[in-house]
Enzyme design. Structure first.
Site, PDB file in Angstrom:
ATOM      1  N   GLU A 138       0.812  -1.220   0.000  1.00  0.00           N
ATOM      2  CA  GLU A 138       0.000   0.000   0.000  1.00  0.00           C
ATOM      3  C   GLU A 138       0.845   1.269   0.000  1.00  0.00           C
ATOM      4  OE1 GLU A 138      -2.968  -0.065   3.057  1.00  0.00           O
ATOM      5  OE2 GLU A 138      -3.994  -1.772   2.177  1.00  0.00           O
ATOM      6  N   GLU A 144      -5.254  -8.823   0.789  1.00  0.00           N
ATOM      7  CA  GLU A 144      -5.959  -8.492   2.040  1.00  0.00           C
ATOM      8  C   GLU A 144      -7.424  -8.234   1.738  1.00  0.00           C
ATOM      9  OE1 GLU A 144      -4.331  -5.323   4.488  1.00  0.00           O
ATOM     10  OE2 GLU A 144      -2.292  -5.899   3.941  1.00  0.00           O
TER      11      GLU A 144
HETATM   12  C1  BG6 Z   1      -4.279  -2.417   5.341  1.00  0.00           C
HETATM   13  C2  BG6 Z   1      -2.901  -2.715   5.845  1.00  0.00           C
HETATM   14  O1  BG6 Z   1      -4.281  -1.106   4.973  1.00  0.00           O
HETATM   15  O2  BG6 Z   1      -5.329  -2.474   6.212  1.00  0.00           O
HETATM   16  C3  BG6 Z   1      -2.851  -3.510   7.140  1.00  0.00           C
HETATM   17  O3  BG6 Z   1      -2.099  -3.298   4.875  1.00  0.00           O
HETATM   18  C4  BG6 Z   1      -3.922  -2.997   8.074  1.00  0.00           C
HETATM   19  O4  BG6 Z   1      -1.572  -3.406   7.681  1.00  0.00           O
HETATM   20  C5  BG6 Z   1      -5.268  -3.223   7.409  1.00  0.00           C
HETATM   21  O5  BG6 Z   1      -3.904  -3.573   9.346  1.00  0.00           O
HETATM   22  C6  BG6 Z   1      -6.444  -2.817   8.262  1.00  0.00           C
HETATM   23  O6  BG6 Z   1      -6.320  -1.507   8.690  1.00  0.00           O
HETATM   24  P1  BG6 Z   1      -6.418  -1.159  10.232  1.00  0.00           P
HETATM   25  O7  BG6 Z   1      -6.119   0.291  10.299  1.00  0.00           O
HETATM   26  O8  BG6 Z   1      -7.803  -1.478  10.613  1.00  0.00           O
HETATM   27  O9  BG6 Z   1      -5.408  -1.997  10.929  1.00  0.00           O
END
Ligand code: BG6
Length: 461
Positions: free
Chosen positions: A162, A361
């Protein structure tokens, strides 16, 4: 109609290093930027996280029980290379040797991210981190050490997770800059340096291990227009351009699109470049694109002076990101849940880049604690994941080359901003923000459900 997944589909799950490992200062690890950033009182930090450093074997056993084909994980740069001397830390490499070897023994293919929101703090102290072109050489040296050391064992690499968030989020940009215009300018300069580093890593891997594959991971921003007013349609297009495509264009084509170039030029945000850059940016390409997707956005045209105090993600001068009235906000997801957004987003990426894709993800954040029987009945997560996987299945059936899917996250992790208050995992970590306890691993209902999904190759959702 029933859609089917291809054979050899890479069912996986994701984590990142600083969000799970803990052991932040032992066995020669240097401090990472995420270890020294300000954490509000009462919120967990990176010191222990999930204590994966001491539970890694048990974690891999759980992955094997789940039937994972791939594990999308991260390396901590400061564990492998603690300071500005760039000398590798043998104990850090040993930790990853043991982990990678055990994954392979269990038949799980590692997909490793080199850079996920953190770098050695020593590099920021020594020369300002990504503000300096010295960081490009440091990253390439780090990549070289990893590519050589793990050659033949790690066959899929991610350069940067990202880039948009990593370079635009105030506390992830690796250096605080007070003046809003200066800050914005640096965001694009820093990001440009990251693109150069990424291309040099692509080229380096081809030399060191031509059989291995490499690509970026992008946080896709699927943005719908608030209405059919052409100005709203344009605002949505612009938002996608400046939140997602401008970076993917840099990764794949090594240049800005005319729209992104003009946008940056008009705001006097174009980065400084050097003559050799064009050749670096144009001489390599990624093999695949990793996609992170959580929810979609919605844009409304709005003319106002440009606000440099916030980057494009949150504001612009010609659009506002608003709530989509068709989506229902959830506890932690203001923009609601939109499985079709994943379909729409992946399709657009393929149309523009024609590269294989993997979902690196995708997941649902919820506040969770064990019930009286010590269980987590997360039917909401099962619903979220199954609806998103169904969209991936549809894409595969239609002929789009999506070769894998990794929910975020394999286990509850330290959230990038909210500690353990919100959780995404298939495996519960028994700790809270304030009580570390034993970090016991507890399988949630979604774990058992996902095992069946994998076993049936996505037939049973
Ligand atoms: C993504 C990242 O943006 O979202 C992760 O790659 C992150 O590292 C995930 O944990 C969820 O976001 P957050 O802020 O809820 O942890």
């Amino acid at each position: 109609m029933t859609y089917r997944m291809p054979e050899n589909f890479m069912w996986g799950a994701s984590t990142s290093a600083f969000q799970i490992e803990g052991a932040y200062n032992i066995d020669g690890k240097g401090l990472a930027t995420t270890d020294v950033r300000h954490v509000p009182e009462g919120m967990a930090d990176t010191k222990v996280a999930c204590d994966h450093y001491h539970h890694w074997k048990e974690d891999v056993d759980l992955m094997a029980e789940l039937g994972l084909k791939t594990y999308r994980m991260g390396f901590s740069w400061s564990r492998i290379m603690p300071d500005e001397t760039l000398v590798p830390n043998e104990k850090g490499l040993k930790f990853y040797d043991d982990l990678i070897d055990y994954l392979i023994e269990k038949g799980i293919e590692p997909l490793v991210t080199l850079y996920h929101f953190e770098c050695p703090q020593a590099l920021v102290d020594a020369f300002g981190g990504w503000k300096s072109r010295k960081m490009i050489d440091a990253y390439v040296r780090y990549a070289e050490v990893c590519f050589r050391h793990f050659k033949g064992r790690i066959t899929k690499w991610v350069t940067v997770n990202e880039q948009f968030i990593a370079t635009a989020a105030p506390d992830l940009a690796m250096e605080y800059i007070a003046d809003p215009y200066e800050r914005s300018k640096w965001i694009y300069q820093i990001s440009y340096h990251v693109s150069l580093a990424e291309h040099r890593a692509f080229a380096l891997l081809r030399e060191i291990d031509p059989d291995a594959l490499i690509g970026p991971v992008c946080s896709i921003q699927v943005v719908y227009p608030a209405t059919s007013d052409p100005r709203d349609v344009r605002a949505a297009q612009e938002a996608e351009e400046m939140q997602e495509f401008y970076l993917l264009d840099m990764s794949v084509y090594g240049e800005y699109s005319p729209a992104a170039y003009t946008w940056l030029k008009e705001r006097n945000l174009l980065p400084q470049t050097e003559e050799e850059d064009v050749q670096i940016l144009h001489s390599s390409k990624p093999d695949f694109i990793g996609v992170n997707y959580y929810f979609s956005g919605c844009a409304k045209y709005e003319e106002k002076p440009f606000d440099f105090s916030t980057s494009f993600f949150w504001a612009s001068d010609d659009c506002r990101i608003i709530r989509n009235e068709y989506m229902k906000p959830t506890e932690w997801m203001d923009h609601g849940i939109d499985p079709e957004g994943l379909y729409n987003g992946l399709r657009k990426i393929y149309e523009r880049y024609r590269l294989p894709m993997i979902v690196t993800e995708n997941g649902m954040a919820v506040s969770e604690s064990l019930d009286e029987e010590g269980r987590i009945h997360d039917s909401y997560r099962i619903d979220y994941l199954s609806r998103h996987i169904a969209e991936v299945r549809r894409l595969c059936e239609e002929g789009y080359p999506v070769f894998g899917y990794c929910p975020w996250s394999f286990m509850d992790v330290l959230s990038s901003h909210q500690g353990f208050a919100k959780r995404y995992g298939l495996v519960f970590i028994d700790r809270t923000d304030t009580e570390i306890r034993e970090c016991r691993r507890v399988k949630k209902d979604s774990f058992d459900w996902y095992r069946e999904v994998i076993r049936t190759n996505g037939e049973k959702l």
